[in-house]
Design a protein around this motif. Structure first.
Motif, short mmCIF file in Angstrom:
data_model
loop_
_atom_site.label_atom_id
_atom_site.label_comp_id
_atom_site.label_asym_id
_atom_site.label_seq_id
_atom_site.Cartn_x
_atom_site.Cartn_y
_atom_site.Cartn_z
N LEU A 1 -39.64 -15.97 -3.42
CA LEU A 1 -39.15 -14.53 -3.29
C LEU A 1 -39.86 -13.63 -2.73
N LEU A 2 -41.12 -13.51 -3.15
CA LEU A 2 -42.18 -12.62 -2.31
C LEU A 2 -41.97 -12.72 -0.89
N GLY A 3 -42.05 -14.00 -0.41
CA GLY A 3 -41.90 -14.31 0.84
C GLY A 3 -40.77 -13.68 1.47
N ILE A 4 -39.48 -13.80 0.87
CA ILE A 4 -38.20 -13.26 1.35
C ILE A 4 -38.44 -11.74 1.36
N ILE A 5 -38.94 -11.05 0.52
CA ILE A 5 -39.52 -9.63 0.53
C ILE A 5 -40.19 -9.17 1.64
N MET A 6 -41.17 -9.89 2.12
CA MET A 6 -42.12 -9.61 3.04
C MET A 6 -41.35 -10.00 4.47
N PHE A 7 -40.45 -10.91 4.44
CA PHE A 7 -39.86 -10.96 5.74
C PHE A 7 -38.69 -10.15 5.87
N GLY A 8 -38.24 -9.38 4.82
CA GLY A 8 -37.21 -8.41 4.87
C GLY A 8 -38.10 -7.15 5.61
N MET A 9 -39.25 -6.89 4.81
CA MET A 9 -40.12 -5.80 5.36
C MET A 9 -40.59 -5.83 6.89
N GLY A 10 -40.61 -7.13 7.27
CA GLY A 10 -40.96 -7.35 8.87
C GLY A 10 -39.57 -7.29 9.63
N LEU A 11 -38.47 -7.49 9.07
CA LEU A 11 -37.29 -7.15 9.77
C LEU A 11 -36.94 -5.60 10.04
N THR A 12 -37.57 -4.82 9.17
CA THR A 12 -37.40 -3.31 9.53
C THR A 12 -38.14 -2.64 10.26
N LEU A 13 -39.33 -3.43 10.84
CA LEU A 13 -40.56 -2.70 11.61
C LEU A 13 -39.86 -2.65 13.02
N THR A 14 -40.17 -1.67 13.77
CA THR A 14 -39.99 -1.50 14.97
C THR A 14 -41.18 -1.28 15.90
N PRO A 15 -41.05 -1.26 17.10
CA PRO A 15 -42.25 -0.72 18.23
C PRO A 15 -42.73 0.61 17.82
N PRO A 16 -41.74 1.49 17.58
CA PRO A 16 -42.10 2.84 17.09
C PRO A 16 -43.01 3.25 15.85
N ASP A 17 -42.62 2.28 14.83
CA ASP A 17 -43.51 2.26 13.50
C ASP A 17 -45.02 1.99 13.99
N PHE A 18 -45.26 0.98 14.97
CA PHE A 18 -46.55 0.79 15.24
C PHE A 18 -47.50 1.82 16.28
N ALA A 19 -46.37 2.53 16.94
CA ALA A 19 -46.62 3.63 17.86
C ALA A 19 -47.41 4.64 17.06
N VAL A 20 -47.12 4.98 15.84
CA VAL A 20 -47.55 6.01 14.94
C VAL A 20 -49.02 5.62 14.84
N ILE A 21 -49.66 4.35 14.75
CA ILE A 21 -50.84 4.06 14.69
C ILE A 21 -51.53 4.51 15.65
N ALA A 22 -51.26 4.27 16.92
CA ALA A 22 -51.87 4.59 18.24
C ALA A 22 -51.92 6.06 18.55
N LYS A 23 -50.88 6.65 18.13
CA LYS A 23 -50.69 8.46 18.38
C LYS A 23 -51.37 8.93 17.36
N ARG A 24 -51.50 8.65 16.00
CA ARG A 24 -52.03 9.35 14.83
C ARG A 24 -53.11 8.43 14.21
N PRO A 25 -53.88 7.86 14.98
CA PRO A 25 -54.90 6.92 13.87
C PRO A 25 -55.51 7.32 12.87
N ILE A 26 -55.96 8.53 12.87
CA ILE A 26 -56.84 9.28 11.81
C ILE A 26 -56.12 9.24 10.49
N PRO A 27 -55.02 9.82 10.30
CA PRO A 27 -54.23 9.61 8.93
C PRO A 27 -53.85 8.33 8.59
N VAL A 28 -53.61 7.41 9.44
CA VAL A 28 -53.31 5.95 9.14
C VAL A 28 -54.61 5.40 8.44
N VAL A 29 -55.83 5.68 9.12
CA VAL A 29 -57.22 5.02 8.76
C VAL A 29 -57.51 5.58 7.37
#
Length: 334
Positions: free
Chosen positions: A54-82
Motif C-alpha cells: 500500500l505504501l508502494g502504491i502511495i509512492m507510485f502515485g506521488m511519482g505520477l504527479t511529478l513533472t519536469p517543472p517540479d524539478f526545475a524549481v530545484i535548479a532555479k531556487r536551490p537555496i530554499p529547497v536545501v
C-alpha cells in the motif's frame, strides 16, 4: 497529492474546493478507520502483509504527479529547497529523540517516535501548503528531494538515534525504503514520461487512492497495536502533538532565520512538521515491534488535523501586504 496549482489569484474556486475536501476528508477517514480497527482489531489483522504494498502504491502515485517543472524549481531556487530539506532531517529526528527522553517513553515507543522524525516529508504537505497560501512549487520540490534521499538518511539517522533504544537493522531498512519509496516513485516518473495521456486521465483519482491507501495502512497498524493503544495511547498522543507542533515552529524559525519570504516560511514549516508517518509505521512494524508502529499511526491522523487547522489560520491572515511584506533575497531567487 502534489499536483496542485500554485497559490495565485487565478486559482479556480473548483480547484480550491477540491483541495479543501481532500484535506478535510483525509483525517476524518483516518480517524474513522482507526476507530473501527480499535473496536474490532481481530477483523483487520489480515491487512498487515499489505502495509508495504500500500505504501508502494502511495509512492507510485506521488511519482505520477511529478513533472519536469517540479524539478526545475530545484535548479532555479536551490537555496530554499536545501534549507527545507536540511531542516527536515536535522530538526525532526532530534526532536523525536528529545520528546522521547523528556516524556520518558518506553523503548519501543521512543524508537517509534524517533523513526517518525527520521522519515521524509508527508505526502499531504503539498495540499496543506496550497491551502496555507504557501509556496506550492517549493513544497513539491522539498517533498521530492527528501523522499529521494530517504533510503540513505532515514536508516542512518534511525540507527544513530532510535538504535539507542532498540536494535535497528539499517541495511535491511535502507533496502526496504528503496523498494517501498524510491522504485515506485521512479516508476511513476517513467509512466508519466511515456504514458502522459493515460496518466492525465488518472490524475483526478490519485488523491483519493492515496487517502484510501493511507487509511488502510493506519487501520492495519492500529489493529496490530490495539493493546498498546489502550495501555499508552494518551502518552503517545502527547509525544506526537509535541513532535509535530515543535516541528512546525522550528521549521518556520529556520526559514525566517534564513530570510526566506513568508510563503516559503509557511511551506518550510509544513514540510518539516508533516512526516511520511505511514512509512514510519510500516518500517517500525517490520523492523522494530508492533508497539513501535503506534506513534506513526497516531501521527498519520494528527498531522493532517493540525495541518488543516494551521492552513486555515494562515489563510485567514493572508493579505497581499502580509505575504509580500519582505522582499525575496537575491540569493534565493537566483
Amino acid at each position: 497529492m502534489s499536483s496542485l496549482p500554485e497559490s495565485s489569484p487565478t486559482a479556480s474556486t473548483a480547484e480550491e474546493r477540491s483541495a479543501r475536501i481532500a484535506v478535510t476528508l483525509f483525517p476524518v477517514l483516518i480517524l474513522a478507520g482507526g476507530a473501527v480497527a480499535l473496536a474490532a482489531p481481530s477483523a483487520f489483522t489480515g491487512l498487515a502483509p499489505w502495509i508495504n504494498p500500500l505504501l508502494g502504491i502511495i509512492m507510485f502515485g506521488m511519482g505520477l504527479t511529478l513533472t519536469p517543472p517540479d524539478f526545475a524549481v530545484i535548479a532555479k531556487r536551490p537555496i530554499p529547497v536545501v534549507i527545507g530539506v536540511v531542516a527536515q532531517y536535522a530538526i525532526m529526528p532530534f526532536l523525536g529523540w528529545l520528546v522521547a527522553a523528556a516524556l520518558g517513553l518506553p523503548p519501543a515507543l521512543a524508537a517509534g517516535v524517533i523513526l517518525v522524525g527520521c522519515c521524509p516529508g508527508g505526502t499531504a504537505s503539498n495540499v496543506v501548503s496550497y491551502l496555507a497560501k504557501g509556496d506550492v512549487a517549493l513544497s513539491v520540490a522539498m517533498t521530492s528531494v527528501s523522499t529521494l534521499i530517504a533510503p540513505l538518511l532515514t536508516p542512518v539517522l534511525a540507527l544513530w538515534l532510535a538504535g539507542q533504544y532498540m536494535p535497528v537493522d539499517a541495511g535491511s531498512m535502507a533496502w526496504s525504503i528503496v523498494q517501498i519509496v524510491l522504485l515506485p516513485v521512479l516508476l511513476g516518473l517513467v509512466a508519466r514520461l511515456f504514458l502522459p495521456r493515460l496518466v492525465n486521465k488518472a490524475l483526478p483519482a490519485l488523491p483519493w487512492i492515496s487517502v484510501l491507501a493511507i487509511t488502510a495502512v493506519v487501520v492495519a497498524v492500529v489493529a496490530g497495536s490495539a493493546k498498546a493503544i489502550f495501555a499508552a495511547g494518551l502518552l503517545v498522543l502527547a509525544a506526537v502533538i509535541l513532535h509535530n507542533g515543535l516541528g512546525y515552529a522550528l521549521g518556520y524559525a529556520a526559514a525566517r532565520l534564513c530570510r526566506l519570504p513568508i510563503p516559503s516560511r509557511r511551506t518550510t514549516a509544513i514540510e518539516v512538521g508533516m512526516q511520511n508517518s505511514g512509512l514510519a509505521a510500516g518500517l517500525a512494524r517490520q523492523y522494530l515491534t508492533p508497539e513501535a508502529a503506534l506513534p506513526g499511526a497516531i501521527f498519520s491522523v494528527w498531522h493532517n488535523v493540525s495541518g488543516a487547522v494551521l492552513a486555515a489560520y494562515w489563510r485567514r491572515r493572508s493579505t497581499p501586504a502580509q505575504v509580500q511584506a519582505e522582499p525575496v533575497p537575491a540569493a534565493v531567487t537566483e
